[in-house]
Every structure is written in C-alpha cells, then in structure tokens.
Scaffold this motif. Structure first.
Motif, PDB file in Angstrom:
ATOM      1  N   GLU A  82       0.848  -1.184   0.000  1.00 60.03           N
ATOM      2  CA  GLU A  82       0.000   0.000   0.000  1.00 60.03           C
ATOM      3  C   GLU A  82       0.884   1.235   0.000  1.00 60.03           C
ATOM      4  O   GLU A  82       2.028   1.191   0.463  1.00 60.03           O
ATOM      5  CB  GLU A  82      -0.889   0.020   1.242  1.00 60.03           C
ATOM      6  N   CYS A  83       0.350   2.336  -0.506  1.00 62.37           N
ATOM      7  CA  CYS A  83       1.089   3.594  -0.518  1.00 62.37           C
ATOM      8  C   CYS A  83       0.220   4.707   0.041  1.00 62.37           C
ATOM      9  O   CYS A  83      -1.012   4.636   0.011  1.00 62.37           O
ATOM     10  CB  CYS A  83       1.548   3.943  -1.937  1.00 62.37           C
ATOM     11  N   ALA A  84       0.870   5.728   0.561  1.00 63.30           N
ATOM     12  CA  ALA A  84       0.168   6.889   1.097  1.00 63.30           C
ATOM     13  C   ALA A  84       1.067   8.106   0.956  1.00 63.30           C
ATOM     14  O   ALA A  84       2.257   7.984   0.661  1.00 63.30           O
ATOM     15  CB  ALA A  84      -0.212   6.668   2.564  1.00 63.30           C
ATOM     16  N   THR A  85       0.488   9.279   1.181  1.00 65.25           N
ATOM     17  CA  THR A  85       1.238  10.528   1.151  1.00 65.25           C
ATOM     18  C   THR A  85       1.060  11.237   2.483  1.00 65.25           C
ATOM     19  O   THR A  85      -0.065  11.389   2.971  1.00 65.25           O
ATOM     20  CB  THR A  85       0.757  11.436   0.006  1.00 65.25           C
ATOM     21  N   MET A  86       2.165  11.655   3.073  1.00 57.09           N
ATOM     22  CA  MET A  86       2.154  12.344   4.356  1.00 57.09           C
ATOM     23  C   MET A  86       2.634  13.773   4.152  1.00 57.09           C
ATOM     24  O   MET A  86       3.556  14.023   3.367  1.00 57.09           O
ATOM     25  CB  MET A  86       3.071  11.601   5.335  1.00 57.09           C
ATOM     26  N   LYS A  87       2.047  14.701   4.873  1.00 62.97           N
ATOM     27  CA  LYS A  87       2.478  16.091   4.791  1.00 62.97           C
ATOM     28  C   LYS A  87       3.341  16.456   5.993  1.00 62.97           C
ATOM     29  O   LYS A  87       3.022  16.103   7.131  1.00 62.97           O
ATOM     30  CB  LYS A  87       1.258  17.019   4.724  1.00 62.97           C
ATOM     31  N   VAL A  88       4.431  17.164   5.712  1.00 62.62           N
ATOM     32  CA  VAL A  88       5.306  17.674   6.769  1.00 62.62           C
ATOM     33  C   VAL A  88       5.645  19.118   6.434  1.00 62.62           C
ATOM     34  O   VAL A  88       5.614  19.524   5.264  1.00 62.62           O
ATOM     35  CB  VAL A  88       6.600  16.840   6.897  1.00 62.62           C
ATOM     36  N   PRO A  89       5.994  19.924   7.431  1.00 64.59           N
ATOM     37  CA  PRO A  89       6.328  21.326   7.139  1.00 64.59           C
ATOM     38  C   PRO A  89       7.688  21.441   6.450  1.00 64.59           C
ATOM     39  O   PRO A  89       8.621  20.708   6.777  1.00 64.59           O
ATOM     40  CB  PRO A  89       6.354  21.975   8.516  1.00 64.59           C
ATOM     41  N   LEU A  90       7.790  22.346   5.508  1.00 67.56           N
ATOM     42  CA  LEU A  90       9.084  22.612   4.893  1.00 67.56           C
ATOM     43  C   LEU A  90      10.086  23.044   5.949  1.00 67.56           C
ATOM     44  O   LEU A  90      11.223  22.560   5.988  1.00 67.56           O
ATOM     45  CB  LEU A  90       8.939  23.713   3.831  1.00 67.56           C
ATOM     46  N   ASP A  91       9.657  23.925   6.839  1.00 67.52           N
ATOM     47  CA  ASP A  91      10.514  24.478   7.887  1.00 67.52           C
ATOM     48  C   ASP A  91       9.808  24.257   9.222  1.00 67.52           C
ATOM     49  O   ASP A  91       8.746  24.833   9.476  1.00 67.52           O
ATOM     50  CB  ASP A  91      10.736  25.966   7.624  1.00 67.52           C
ATOM     51  N   TYR A  92      10.382  23.416  10.076  1.00 70.01           N
ATOM     52  CA  TYR A  92       9.744  23.118  11.355  1.00 70.01           C
ATOM     53  C   TYR A  92       9.685  24.334  12.271  1.00 70.01           C
ATOM     54  O   TYR A  92       8.839  24.402  13.168  1.00 70.01           O
ATOM     55  CB  TYR A  92      10.466  21.967  12.056  1.00 70.01           C
ATOM     56  N   VAL A 226       6.858  12.244  12.824  1.00 71.69           N
ATOM     57  CA  VAL A 226       5.500  12.488  12.343  1.00 71.69           C
ATOM     58  C   VAL A 226       4.915  11.200  11.776  1.00 71.69           C
ATOM     59  O   VAL A 226       3.756  10.851  12.030  1.00 71.69           O
ATOM     60  CB  VAL A 226       5.486  13.609  11.287  1.00 71.69           C
ATOM     61  N   LEU A 227       5.734  10.467  11.027  1.00 72.09           N
ATOM     62  CA  LEU A 227       5.267   9.198  10.454  1.00 72.09           C
ATOM     63  C   LEU A 227       4.954   8.189  11.552  1.00 72.09           C
ATOM     64  O   LEU A 227       3.946   7.473  11.474  1.00 72.09           O
ATOM     65  CB  LEU A 227       6.319   8.642   9.503  1.00 72.09           C
ATOM     66  N   ARG A 228       5.785   8.121  12.580  1.00 72.02           N
ATOM     67  CA  ARG A 228       5.499   7.211  13.703  1.00 72.02           C
ATOM     68  C   ARG A 228       4.110   7.476  14.261  1.00 72.02           C
ATOM     69  O   ARG A 228       3.313   6.553  14.487  1.00 72.02           O
ATOM     70  CB  ARG A 228       6.553   7.412  14.804  1.00 72.02           C
ATOM     71  N   ALA A 229       3.807   8.756  14.457  1.00 71.48           N
ATOM     72  CA  ALA A 229       2.498   9.110  15.004  1.00 71.48           C
ATOM     73  C   ALA A 229       1.378   8.763  14.026  1.00 71.48           C
ATOM     74  O   ALA A 229       0.330   8.232  14.425  1.00 71.48           O
ATOM     75  CB  ALA A 229       2.476  10.596  15.339  1.00 71.48           C
ATOM     76  N   ALA A 230       1.595   9.045  12.755  1.00 66.27           N
ATOM     77  CA  ALA A 230       0.564   8.775  11.749  1.00 66.27           C
ATOM     78  C   ALA A 230       0.295   7.282  11.609  1.00 66.27           C
ATOM     79  O   ALA A 230      -0.813   6.877  11.243  1.00 66.27           O
ATOM     80  CB  ALA A 230       0.978   9.363  10.402  1.00 66.27           C
ATOM     81  N   LEU A 231       1.294   6.463  11.912  1.00 60.90           N
ATOM     82  CA  LEU A 231       1.129   5.010  11.859  1.00 60.90           C
ATOM     83  C   LEU A 231       0.455   4.467  13.112  1.00 60.90           C
ATOM     84  O   LEU A 231       0.096   3.282  13.167  1.00 60.90           O
ATOM     85  CB  LEU A 231       2.493   4.333  11.676  1.00 60.90           C
ATOM     86  N   GLY A 232       0.329   5.316  14.129  1.00 60.15           N
ATOM     87  CA  GLY A 232      -0.318   4.894  15.363  1.00 60.15           C
ATOM     88  C   GLY A 232       0.599   4.159  16.318  1.00 60.15           C
ATOM     89  O   GLY A 232       0.118   3.460  17.221  1.00 60.15           O
ATOM     90  N   ASP A 233       1.911   4.331  16.182  1.00 63.12           N
ATOM     91  CA  ASP A 233       2.862   3.654  17.054  1.00 63.12           C
ATOM     92  C   ASP A 233       3.355   4.599  18.152  1.00 63.12           C
ATOM     93  O   ASP A 233       3.725   5.747  17.887  1.00 63.12           O
ATOM     94  CB  ASP A 233       4.076   3.173  16.249  1.00 63.12           C
ATOM     95  N   ASP A 234       3.388   4.115  19.389  1.00 65.46           N
ATOM     96  CA  ASP A 234       3.914   4.910  20.501  1.00 65.46           C
ATOM     97  C   ASP A 234       5.436   4.986  20.454  1.00 65.46           C
ATOM     98  O   ASP A 234       6.027   5.975  20.881  1.00 65.46           O
ATOM     99  CB  ASP A 234       3.476   4.315  21.839  1.00 65.46           C
ATOM    100  N   LYS A 235       6.054   3.913  19.969  1.00 62.93           N
ATOM    101  CA  LYS A 235       7.523   3.854  19.879  1.00 62.93           C
ATOM    102  C   LYS A 235       7.915   3.560  18.441  1.00 62.93           C
ATOM    103  O   LYS A 235       7.159   2.926  17.689  1.00 62.93           O
ATOM    104  CB  LYS A 235       8.067   2.743  20.780  1.00 62.93           C
ATOM    105  N   LEU A 236       9.097   3.987  18.073  1.00 56.88           N
ATOM    106  CA  LEU A 236       9.605   3.744  16.721  1.00 56.88           C
ATOM    107  C   LEU A 236      10.507   2.523  16.710  1.00 56.88           C
ATOM    108  O   LEU A 236      11.494   2.460  17.441  1.00 56.88           O
ATOM    109  CB  LEU A 236      10.405   4.944  16.226  1.00 56.88           C
TER     110      LEU A 236
END
Length: 527
Positions: A82-92, A226-236
């Motif tokens: 499966e594939c998905a697209t995640m958004k992140v800020p250019l400048d944190y 950000v991806l860890r959170a989007a995947l629903g994982d507490d730990k990476l």
C-alpha cells in the motif's frame, strides 16, 4: 542481486559515508562546542563537545495538525503493498501549510497474526529510495519471523525519490560530471574539477529552489517522528543501514523516549568531521580492496597477479593507462576512463558477492573491453538507460547541509593529499579531491561534528563489520560508546553492513532483538 550502496561519494557529497548532524531551525539541535578529528581509534572524539539535544517533550501546537493526520492508504501497483502521502512542514521553525512537503510512504502489512507494530527501514545514501528498498529487497529478504510480526514500512526522505526529489543536472551533464578526472595531474585538470563542482552546485540551486536548505538529517528525523504518530505507534522500531544509522541515531537523540527497537547496521560516527570521514573511508576501501586482492590472487587467472602487493601495483598501472587512453565499451557513445573505472572498482567493494564480477570486468579490461567496469560504475551511480536517479543529487544536498566542507578550495586538498595517500595508496587521491565539492554549495551547512547520547532511550543495537569499505568498523565502536544505551554487535567479515548477508549469528541476534526486545550481550562477535 545488487550490491548495497547506501553510502555514496559524488564529488559534491564529501561525506560519502559519514554525515554528521545538522542544526535545523527547530527548538532542538546541536549545542555549541568545539570539534577536531584526532579521536582515538574506535572512540568518540573527546574534543567534540557539541551534543544533540532532545526535542521538547510535548509537540508544539503548530505541529499538531501534522501529528494528527490520518494516512489514506491505496494500492500502488506492487502486489501486497500500500502507498500513502504524508504532509510535513518545509521548515519546522515556521510551519506554513502553503509550503508543506509531500512525503511518499509505503507499507506491507504483517504476514502473521501476532503483530508487534510497524518496522521502518532505510537503506542509506543519503539519497537511496527507502521505498524501492522496501519493495524490492526488505519485504522479501528480511527473515520471515520479522515479516510475520511487523508491518514493513518505508518513506522516501524529503528530497529523495518520490518525495519532492532534489534535481541538479541533465543526464548528459551528469555523464560529464562522473567522467571528470579526480586525480588531476595539472592545474588545468584541477580547475576542471572545480568547474564541474560549481556547475553541479549551481544546477541544484536552480532546479531545486526553496527545498534545498531543508533536506537535513535532523529534518528527516523529525519527519520520521510524524510518520510514527501517523502510523499509530507509541515507539519507533527501525532498521537503518549505513547513512540510515545516522538518521536513526539522530532520531534517538531527538526523541529518546520514543525509541523502540532500533538497529543501526554499518554505523557512522557523528563526532567525525568531513575531511576525516573522507580519509577514513579511503582507508576502508583500501582494506576492502586488499581483501578482494587476497581472494583474487589465490584463484587461477586472476588479472592482478599472484600477491596482494602485486595486485595493488597492477591496479595502479591500469588506472594510469586509462588516464592516458580510455578503453572502448559496447556502448559506442561512451568510453571507460580512469574516474569511471575507479568508481566501478569501488562499487564492487560493497559486497563480496560482486568480487567475481570485478574479476571478470578486470579481465575483460585487460583485453581491451571496458564494458563491465562501466556497468559497475553505472550501478553505483544508479544510471540506467542513459538516465540517472536523483540519488547523487539528494546525497550532495543532505551531506553539504549536515557538515561544514572538508576543503575550502584546491589548496586545502593539496595539503591533505599526503595523509590521504598514506591511508589509501589506491583511492586516497580520488577521495581527497572528492572532498572539495561542498565548498561551492549554495546553502551554508547547518550541522557540525557532535555526539549523540540519547539518554533514557531503550537499548539501541549498533552493528559494525570489521572490513566494511564504506563505514569503517571504528565508527560503530564509537557510536555504540556515545549512545547511553548502545549495544555493539560485531561481524568479523567483508562487505558493507551485516544483516541478512549470510551470517546466521548476526541474523539470529537481530531477529531476537526485533521480535522479543532482547539485545545480544554488548560486545558480541559473529563471523
């Protein structure tokens, strides 16, 4: 099977295997301090006082929309993925939805019923496509016990592959860049190296624009959270190879309380500066070539003679002959010159399974055909059908941000040459001149050598191979020492990285750690 090439060194990307950390414009980063490169072998440089500081424990409100986003999974043309697209800020430091970077993500769900969570994988580079690695290698080559328990996940870091790739040159211009002589014998040849490096850097600025200052390793590590959170994982949980170890260690330094099970295989040392990284890596390729030569000279018909010393002499002679007169290849439009041949030889050092290919290529070259060595060079550069991936462009962009330049100009290279030649008679000159490119980068570096401690993190497994060409074993020793919870696993062998490369001892130790959370004893050796 392709050789693993997680660490690259185009001339602009001096930190071919090593990149050190970056201070991004966020609230966490590297604290101030001095740095030198005279550390004892295998130990972090005691004069490097800069330290990667953890990010704030609570996610700033401006970043909550990114952490709360839900990934919309879809089919992506590869069975079972499966594939998905995640958004992140250019400048944190200044998140602005109008400037968001779209990050490509792929996953293959756990094949068993006793799922642990997600396992991110990264093959290194910087610039290697983690999605390609996942879909073509990791999801098939990783042990079944791991694939049963984890969703296998990868994302192409910002600037890489499917995630707003950095672009620099046309394919024709890149052909000229890779042919540039990095063992210049005259002022005019040295000027040509400078001119090509400047053209490369200017092309990146023109074609990539406002993304170029925002492809640092710190920013990629923040994207990973950000991806860890989007995947629903507490730990990476994560397996990083080569440069991927630097990305993983950076994540641990920024988010130590969110570390799950991290494997850092083919480790880099963040306390090493760019010049020392280049010199040490030249030594790594020298060691790898000697291992190849030892094997080759025991076999009938070795094109390099019957002793390791003779093999080195024969290779030197071969390179000099190519410098004077390139070889024809089956590609009528291209010849094999010295820099391409050097790249081809170095490419085969990454994996000893390619030693027979290199023997064949050198034998063919002895008979006037440079085709096979040219193909090894193309494999290294990810050139196929006359077109290049963006690997080398992203590699340069990340490396030139992550560390100050190894050299400020040709005079610095000249001063460094004796040390490089002493470390590596075969490859030292090439590696020294390869350290020049970031001097002309249009964006100032934001990182410097520093330590990563990740205090409070769960045990982190660091893996080092004793005769690794691209990430010298001493770097793994150093990183494991720096990390507050580092555990060192040593593979006595050849090639770049150790996991899933044939050692049952290594694979068993890593599999147990990933699936049960139990690391091996610190200092365990495998062969």
């Amino acid at each position: 099977m392709s050789p693993k090439r997680p660490e690259r060194r185009p001339r602009v990307a001096v930190a071919f295997a090593v990149v050190a950390l970056v201070i991004s414009g966020c609230s966490s980063g590297v604290t101030s301090g001095s740095s030198t490169s005279d550390a004892p072998s295998g130990s972090p440089n005691p004069k490097v006082t800069s330290l990667l500081s953890p990010a704030p424990g609570q996610t700033p409100g401006a970043l909550r929309p990114y952490y709360d986003q839900k990934l919309e999974w879809r089919e992506c043309g590869v069975p079972d993925f499966e594939c998905a697209t995640m958004k992140v800020p250019l400048d944190y430091a200044k998140p602005n939805p109008a400037d968001d970077v779209k990050i490509a993500v792929s996953r293959k769900k756990a094949e068993g019923t006793d799922r642990i969570g997600s396992l991110l994988v990264n093959p290194g580079g910087p610039g290697g496509s983690a999605i390609d690695y996942l879909q073509q290698a990791a999801a098939l080559g990783y042990p079944q016990v791991v694939r049963d328990r984890f969703d296998m996940v990868a994302f192409d870091p910002r600037g890489v592959g499917r995630s707003k790739p950095v672009e620099c040159l046309s394919d024709q211009e890149m052909d000229e860049f890779t042919r540039t002589d990095t063992t210049p014998d005259s002022k005019s040849e040295a000027n040509r190296v400078v001119a090509e490096d400047k053209k490369f850097a200017q092309g990146c600025e023109k074609r990539t624009g406002k993304l170029l200052p925002h492809v640092s390793t710190v920013e990629a590590a923040r994207d990973m959270d950000v991806l860890r959170a989007a995947l629903g994982d507490d730990k990476l949980s994560y397996v990083g190879l080569s440069y991927g170890t630097f990305l993983g260690a950076t994540y641990a330094g920024l988010f130590p309380s969110r570390v799950g099970r991290l494997v850092l295989d083919g480790a880099m040392d963040p306390t090493v500066d760019a010049r020392e990284a280049a010199r040490a890596q030249a030594g790594g390729f020298e060691t790898a070539f000697n291992s190849f030569a030892k094997d080759c000279t025991k076999r009938p018909g070795c094109p390099l003679g019957d002793s390791v010393q003779q093999a080195g002499t024969e290779l030197d002679t071969f390179f000099k002959q190519l410098d004077a007169k390139p070889l024809k290849t089956q590609d009528d439009a291209r010849t094999l010159n010295e820099p391409l041949a050097t790249t081809g030889v170095m490419s085969a050092m990454y994996d000893e399974s390619f030693w027979p290919v290199l023997r064949q290529a050198l034998t063919a070259a002895e008979h006037g055909d440079g085709t096979d060595l040219l193909r090894l060079s193309d494999l290294y550069y990810e050139r196929e059908g006359g077109k290049y991936s963006n690997l080398m462009y992203a590699n340069a962009a990340v490396n030139c941000l992550d560390l100050p330049p190894a050299a400020r100009g040709p005079a610095d290279v000249d001063k460094a040459l004796p040390s490089f030649k002493k470390t590596s008679p075969r490859f030292g000159v090439t590696m020294a001149w390869s350290a020049l490119g970031c001097a002309y980068w249009p964006v100032p570096s934001t990182g410097k050598p520093h330590r990563i401690e990740a205090k409070g993190a769960a045990p982190i497994l660091v893996v080092g191979t004793t005769r690794d060409p691209a990430t010298p074993y001493t770097w793994a020793q150093s990183l494991a020492t720096q990390l507050d919870s580092g555990v060192l696993l040593t593979y006595e062998g050849d090639g770049h990285t150790a996991y899933t490369r044939g050692s049952k001892c290594v694979d068993s130790a890593i599999n147990t750690y990933l699936t049960e959370g139990k690391p091996p004893a610190d200092g365990k050796h495998c062969s």
